[in-house]
Enzyme design. Sequence first.
Site, PDB file in Angstrom:
ATOM      1  N   HIS A 269       0.842  -1.206   0.000  1.00 26.38           N
ATOM      2  CA  HIS A 269       0.000   0.000   0.000  1.00 26.38           C
ATOM      3  C   HIS A 269       0.876   1.254   0.000  1.00 26.38           C
ATOM      4  O   HIS A 269       0.738   2.126  -0.870  1.00 26.38           O
ATOM      5  CB  HIS A 269      -0.922  -0.034   1.221  1.00 26.38           C
ATOM      6  CG  HIS A 269      -1.809   1.163   1.345  1.00 26.38           C
ATOM      7  ND1 HIS A 269      -3.118   1.164   0.924  1.00 26.38           N
ATOM      8  CD2 HIS A 269      -1.579   2.411   1.825  1.00 26.38           C
ATOM      9  CE1 HIS A 269      -3.660   2.350   1.145  1.00 26.38           C
ATOM     10  NE2 HIS A 269      -2.748   3.131   1.694  1.00 26.38           N
ATOM     11  N   GLU A 270       1.778   1.323   0.965  1.00 22.39           N
ATOM     12  CA  GLU A 270       2.620   2.524   1.063  1.00 22.39           C
ATOM     13  C   GLU A 270       3.556   2.641  -0.133  1.00 22.39           C
ATOM     14  O   GLU A 270       3.829   3.741  -0.606  1.00 22.39           O
ATOM     15  CB  GLU A 270       3.401   2.532   2.384  1.00 22.39           C
ATOM     16  CG  GLU A 270       2.543   2.459   3.651  1.00 22.39           C
ATOM     17  CD  GLU A 270       1.448   3.525   3.728  1.00 22.39           C
ATOM     18  OE1 GLU A 270       1.541   4.555   3.037  1.00 22.39           O
ATOM     19  OE2 GLU A 270       0.470   3.303   4.470  1.00 22.39           O
TER      20      GLU A 270
ATOM     21  N   GLU B   6      -4.786   7.348  -3.407  1.00 24.39           N
ATOM     22  CA  GLU B   6      -5.216   6.080  -2.816  1.00 24.39           C
ATOM     23  C   GLU B   6      -5.493   5.029  -3.890  1.00 24.39           C
ATOM     24  O   GLU B   6      -5.373   3.828  -3.636  1.00 24.39           O
ATOM     25  CB  GLU B   6      -6.439   6.282  -1.920  1.00 24.39           C
ATOM     26  CG  GLU B   6      -6.157   7.069  -0.639  1.00 24.39           C
ATOM     27  CD  GLU B   6      -5.118   6.425   0.274  1.00 24.39           C
ATOM     28  OE1 GLU B   6      -4.935   5.190   0.212  1.00 24.39           O
ATOM     29  OE2 GLU B   6      -4.457   7.156   1.030  1.00 24.39           O
TER      30      GLU B   6
ATOM     31  N   HIS C 261       1.737   4.284  -2.950  1.00 24.76           N
ATOM     32  CA  HIS C 261       1.827   5.743  -2.812  1.00 24.76           C
ATOM     33  C   HIS C 261       3.209   6.239  -3.233  1.00 24.76           C
ATOM     34  O   HIS C 261       3.344   7.225  -3.950  1.00 24.76           O
ATOM     35  CB  HIS C 261       1.619   6.149  -1.346  1.00 24.76           C
ATOM     36  CG  HIS C 261       0.202   6.103  -0.862  1.00 24.76           C
ATOM     37  ND1 HIS C 261      -0.811   6.804  -1.471  1.00 24.76           N
ATOM     38  CD2 HIS C 261      -0.373   5.477   0.198  1.00 24.76           C
ATOM     39  CE1 HIS C 261      -1.956   6.611  -0.803  1.00 24.76           C
ATOM     40  NE2 HIS C 261      -1.713   5.794   0.205  1.00 24.76           N
TER      41      HIS C 261
END
Lengths: 511, 511
Positions: free
Chosen positions: B270-271, B300, B274
Amino acid sequence: MDHGGAQQAQLEQVRGALAALETLEGISGLLEWDQQTMMPAGGGEVRGAQLALMARLQHERLADPALGGALEALADQLGPPPAAPSMADVDAVMVARALHKHHRAVRVPTALVGALAEAKNAGFRAWVAAREARDFSMFAPALRRLVDLSRERAAALGGGAHPYDALLEDFDAGATVAQLQPLLVGLGDQLAPRVAAAAQAGPGPRLHLPAPALARLHAQVLEAMGWDGERGRLDQSIHPFSLGIHPGDVRITTHTDPDDPLGCLSSTMHEAGHGLYEQGLPLRLSGTGLRAAAGTALHESQSRFWENVIGRSEAFFEWLAPRWAAEHAAAGAPGPAPSAAALYAAANRVSPSLIRVHADETTYNLHIIVRFELELGLFSGALPIEALPEAWDAAYQARLGLRPAHATEGVLQDVHWCSGYFGYFPSYTLGNLMAAGFRAALEAARPALWAEVGRGELQPTLAWLRENVHQHGNLLTTQQVLDRAIGPRDLVADLLAHLDGRGLAAARAQA
Amino acid sequence: MDHGGAQQAQLEQVRGALAALETLEGISGLLEWDQQTMMPAGGGEVRGAQLALMARLQHERLADPALGGALEALADQLGPPPAAPSMADVDAVMVARALHKHHRAVRVPTALVGALAEAKNAGFRAWVAAREARDFSMFAPALRRLVDLSRERAAALGGGAHPYDALLEDFDAGATVAQLQPLLVGLGDQLAPRVAAAAQAGPGPRLHLPAPALARLHAQVLEAMGWDGERGRLDQSIHPFSLGIHPGDVRITTHTDPDDPLGCLSSTMHEAGHGLYEQGLPLRLSGTGLRAAAGTALHESQSRFWENVIGRSEAFFEWLAPRWAAEHAAAGAPGPAPSAAALYAAANRVSPSLIRVHADETTYNLHIIVRFELELGLFSGALPIEALPEAWDAAYQARLGLRPAHATEGVLQDVHWCSGYFGYFPSYTLGNLMAAGFRAALEAARPALWAEVGRGELQPTLAWLRENVHQHGNLLTTQQVLDRAIGPRDLVADLLAHLDGRGLAAARAQA
């Protein structure tokens, strides 16, 4: 508004401006710390822009004519601070110190401040690459630009008999070449025959401690010194340094080289000495510009005091040796751990060497004299950049009897020049002189000193430094701190006595 | 000066101001990153002052009437940007975006900006302490102040039908409650019966991987994704996050909990999603304000795309399982390593739970709807702070059929509110919707997609995202990005199709 009301408003204006400056300085500090510890390679370019913008913002605020007007008016009303200021004199001292900085700031164009900050960033990056390649020519253009811009700045600042005086003023108010040159050269002249008589040839004993064990030993020493881990952190970096963002956020770095445990320990105690000064700065002086060290020489007196006066003492090694042995055994390291006597002898071995940060306490000052004389040449214009490596090597030959095999163990060894810190080096030897004075004063004040150190009880020593040095911040000048803490003493004599009782004595004992 | 010359001068003035704003934003980013990763406890108070000063400096520069004047003049001359901008339209888009921000900035007093920044800092510190104590009342005063100041700011900004609209605008230009509420509630209504039919009771399978092995697995996944370690770093923090200081300096954090290796892996992907967006932002748009994400929902979409579309796919686990097994074996972990099928089933298990960041992909959106509705209540004034914990627990009972045992697994679980990020949560579900659209578009563009993923060849996927999303920065709006990359699609249908084919299918298979 009556006179008192106008003065109050001006004081509030000044305090607001100085508080903002402190905040900006703390942010710049974090940017620098991060650059040397955490920043990925790709962040280098924008970091230069960030540091330059912060430098310009600080400079603009300091040079702000509105601030200058308020400071001039207040200086007229409050008069000069007394020769022995107390907390009652905070406003007068705050105004005097800030006005001095303001006058210096207005002489330097903001564009030059930004250009210098960018040049420092580029210089640091070029230095790292040049060190890696052992190639001075990779660093020369960046260094030339740094020297040129710094000379331009020194000329704009003016005011001294020597162009270098303006640089000294950045670090220690009132320091001049006229005063420093005879002091440093005179000290060098007294050290040279002592070094010749004491010098021990060849490499010292090989010590080894695995990195995790060394890190645990560092932690024990920091705890004994009174380092507050809730108000600071310890990291690794190529070149150990310390940086105070705020008394509650002080960052020091070290390294843990298993083949140089004593050198690493010295380094850790040195940076922790700086860090303890920063953690001990007076919070009650926040927002006055006085919650700051009195100068870099006094700062170095704190690092060198812990590194040398305490950290190379017989008593300290008596406390350390069993802890060293325990870590040695826990790590399953081969052979016996060194005795307290062996550690003391190794730490106080006098032997000319090429790397300043690894030098023994006696020859260290010769390294400083080399740099001081080269910087004088760079700033008088007598020494062009392209001649610097040969001048460096020749000076080492003359002062220390050694010649570097390559630039990384010679002219590229220190981080100072690539960071634009010209005029900083004398602070180390001045710090050594002051540390010797503190030793004498502390021994007089606490007859139990060495017994305490031998039991690892370092808190009374820290308390004495807090009381006599740290708590004053920049409310007192360095000279005022020394006058109160030490009184009238011959610091050269104190340093020579200290050295004669340490490494030089150890050498005689072995000879 | 002729017309063209004046315009050129104004463009240079604007670019200079926007470049300085970018630099200041990067510095604030570092201050925030450090606060959550490196800063010692004692640095908290001064960090608040630092962040507040930086926020005020940015606000003053953005609200500067001279900048506003130049932007107004340029907007008149250049006209509005076209519906489908290209690089030729950079100046017009730059001016339009900056003018919009300037108009918003002038409505908010600088003192309020500083107070909010201080309140965020105090809020973060209170939240950390309250989480530790599982005591909402320790956080309530700080949260009340944050909500009050944010409501004051929303009122100053005005402009929307609902007070919450001004908050949404901070994150996604043009988003409104009127548009979001039916979308989110409608999605919730479609998900509820699916969750009820698919929900698997009790805890999932227990997986275990020692932390160092998990860290090495993370490193392998990051490398496969195309994460550039020279232009970023990965650290540990309580609450994983990502932060782009510059495309060359992007920082992400994760954690390595040996008892939740799949959750940690999701978090890391997820990070990193980003972070890849930030590393892919267009350097050629530096100094225009457009070297930035188009909005947080699109941001997101990138994190959720990597975490879910790729990271929970059967193909991905086919590639991952042997690597997991190798790390499992190298670490000497007990028992057999999980198969690809077992990992896929565990990662796609649909089961209502209390913690958003550990939620499965389907019920995740219900967590978002809970927060969105509570935020609407806080900002309409219908929900007072003291009623929030009970409202939270009741909403979880209603939407997910579960009730938190204490505040740390309930209302205190997220970092957003203590950081003043009200209006952010909808971005996650919007991101899920967009990610489902990107999946459909990518599958159409690259029929070999899943075969490639099964071999760990993720570079073509990154290249597609670079080309279709990252490289546009903020030159295109989110809608313009979607129009070009996806075209006219029903994203709710895409998301439901995606979910029906993943966890819901997995649940049916197991039932």
